[in-house]
Design an enzyme around this catalytic site. Structure first.
Site, short mmCIF file in Angstrom:
data_model
loop_
_atom_site.label_atom_id
_atom_site.label_comp_id
_atom_site.label_asym_id
_atom_site.label_seq_id
_atom_site.Cartn_x
_atom_site.Cartn_y
_atom_site.Cartn_z
N LYS A 121 -24.89 28.80 -1.87
CA LYS A 121 -26.18 28.76 -2.16
C LYS A 121 -26.65 27.21 -2.06
O LYS A 121 -25.85 26.16 -2.57
CB LYS A 121 -26.56 29.00 -3.55
N ASP A 226 -37.36 32.89 -15.49
CA ASP A 226 -37.79 33.46 -14.13
C ASP A 226 -37.16 34.68 -14.16
O ASP A 226 -36.60 35.15 -13.03
CB ASP A 226 -37.44 32.44 -13.05
#
Length: 491
Positions: A121, A226
């Site tokens: 990532k 989130d």
């Protein structure tokens, strides 16, 4: 920006040395001057400008010459530095295809030497889709100026720390492998994002599992902030795995309840819309395992925080180390106050007992002082049954009071110091003198107390004696009245 690692195999040591020099110069420069890059790189045979032209050709650096000639790193150059470091560590050996893209990161496949596939990532804060970092993240803290590369590095460090801690506590998260700069290496999750799933065999169980994860995170002192269908992975066996952690905050955050309710609301809306899960059914299922409020949803106030809080260990947003120190100090002070209150209660009881004792002693002293002003024939009757008074009671009245009251005591008593002939006569005198001498004894005691108070005040300096007040008047150097008197005498 597209990651093309083909150019990585053609870069030399000097190229990476100059890239590292640009990175070091960007600690305190937005645009690093070319002379500074040359000094930091320190190439033996020179050639820094030639290397910079090669890096500029591959779009690893950006050139600006508005105010002065300088360079800055691009995200591609930062990617190359991170990948080169991780390859040298032996974390992975090859980079594959891109498997995901988000508003603040890109996901790629990487493989180790033995063929194990991992996920890489790369955080990319500052792109067009996510520039409101200052209002939505607390990476800046007290800083005013910032760099997108530095913020991406902070986001990667936070995500790696949260992922590792949650994995150690048994949460269904990817396994954190390594981290460098803005790059995080983790295990590859075999599944799909929940937003891509059209059908589930057991949507009720998945719904309960997801809500249980939200509550369990809150019990450990963290809120995801989130938690939606884009950050939940579902495997073929409907195993739930949560991802994306850099925005997590502590339950001590001032907006923690709002973030918690927002995560719950996102899950309810998605399952109601996608899987047609009725609200009544949600209430029945949630009430069996989770402490709910009146609407059947998990309540933030009903969550009980466990002892091993991860927000303290990871210094999550909303709970800093300074607040932890203050909380420990507050708890320590409360413990001390409780112990001191117990000591004060015992000391108050002791002081009350002491005050009663002092009151009794003072009453005895006053009685002794009153006896000093009584007639001599009464004192003789008392002295026949009581011991002699101590010298302390005699000195407590003051020297001035004794001198002034010597004449008054002799006149008021009207008695001589000669002893009586017999005890019977003394008793008769006491009986006969009770009525006429009672008033004289009271007045004499008042005068004695008055003079004693004056003597004590003069000894402590609170009140000057009367003689000292008229010293200036006697000398003729005091007030205006003394001047008028001198003029009158002359006349």
């Amino acid at each position: 920006m597209k990651l093309d690692v083909n150019a990585l195999r053609y870069l030399s040591k000097d190229d990476f040395r100059v890239l590292t020099a640009v990175e070091m110069g960007m600690r305190n420069h937005e645009i690093v001057p070319s002379e500074l890059i040359d000094r930091i790189a320190g190439l033996k045979h020179g050639g820094t400008y030639k290397v910079l032209r090669n890096l500029l050709k591959n779009k690893l650096v950006h050139h600006e010459a508005t105010k002065y000639d300088g360079f800055r790193l691009t995200y591609l150059g930062y990617d190359f530095l991170a990948i080169k470091t991780l390859v040298n560590r032996g974390v992975f050996a090859s980079v594959g295809r891109q498997i995901g893209v988000g508003k603040e990161s890109d996901i790629f496949e990487v493989a180790t030497e033995d063929g194990t596939v991992l996920a890489m990532k790369l955080h990319r804060l500052g792109r067009t889709s996510f520039r409101a970092v200052k209002s939505k993240r607390d990476y800046l803290a007290h800083r005013r100026s910032f760099n997108w590369l530095y913020l991406s590095r902070l986001a990667a460090l936070k995500e790696f720390a949260f992922m590792k801690a949650l994995g150690e506590h048994g949460f269904p998260v990817p396994t954190a492998v390594d981290c460098n700069r803005h790059c995080v290496i983790m295990s590859l999750v075999q599944g799909y994002p929940l937003v891509q799933v059209k059908e589930l065999q057991n949507p009720d169980d998945v719904f309960d599992t997801i809500l249980g994860l939200v509550v369990r995170l809150a019990e450990h002192g963290l809120i995801h902030c989130d938690f939606n269908e884009f950050n939940i992975m579902i495997g073929d066996d409907e195993k739930v795995t949560m991802i994306d952690f850099p925005q997590m905050v502590s339950v001590s955050h001032r907006n923690a309840q709002m973030f918690f309710d927002r995560d719950i609301e996102c899950i309810y809306k998605f399952f109601k819309k996608r899987f047609h899960l009725s609200s009544e059914k949600c209430k029945e299922q949630d009430g069996s395992e989770i402490n709910d409020d009146e609407n059947g949803r998990p309540s933030f106030l009903s969550v009980q925080k466990s002892d091993g809080s991860l927000d303290k260990e990871l210094a999550a947003s909303g709970f800093t180390r300074k607040e932890q120190v203050e909380m420990d100090k507050y708890i320590h002070e409360n413990a001390e106050e409780e112990s001191s209150d117990d000591d004060d209660s015992t000391s108050e009881q002791d002081s009350e007992d002491g005050d009663e004792a002092t009151v009794k002693i003072n009453s005895l002293k006053i009685a002794d002082q009153d006896s000093a002003g009584a007639p001599d024939h009464i004192l003789r009757g008392r002295d026949s049954n009581e011991p002699e008074t101590s010298e302390e009671n005699e000195t407590s009245t003051g020297l001035s009071g004794e001198n002034k009251l010597a004449n008054t005591s002799s006149s008021s008593n009207g008695a001589t110091m000669e002893p009586p002939e017999s005890g019977g006569n003394a008793d008769n005198d006491d009986d006969s003198s009770e009525d006429p001498d009672g008033e004289d004894d009271d007045s004499f005691a008042k005068q004695l107390n008055k003079h004693r108070k004056r003597a004590i005040a003069a000894a402590h300096g609170r009140r000057r004696p009367l003689s000292s007040r008229n010293t200036l008047k006697d000398k003729g150097k005091g007030t205006m009245n003394s001047k008028i008197q001198r003029q009158a005498c002359k006349w």
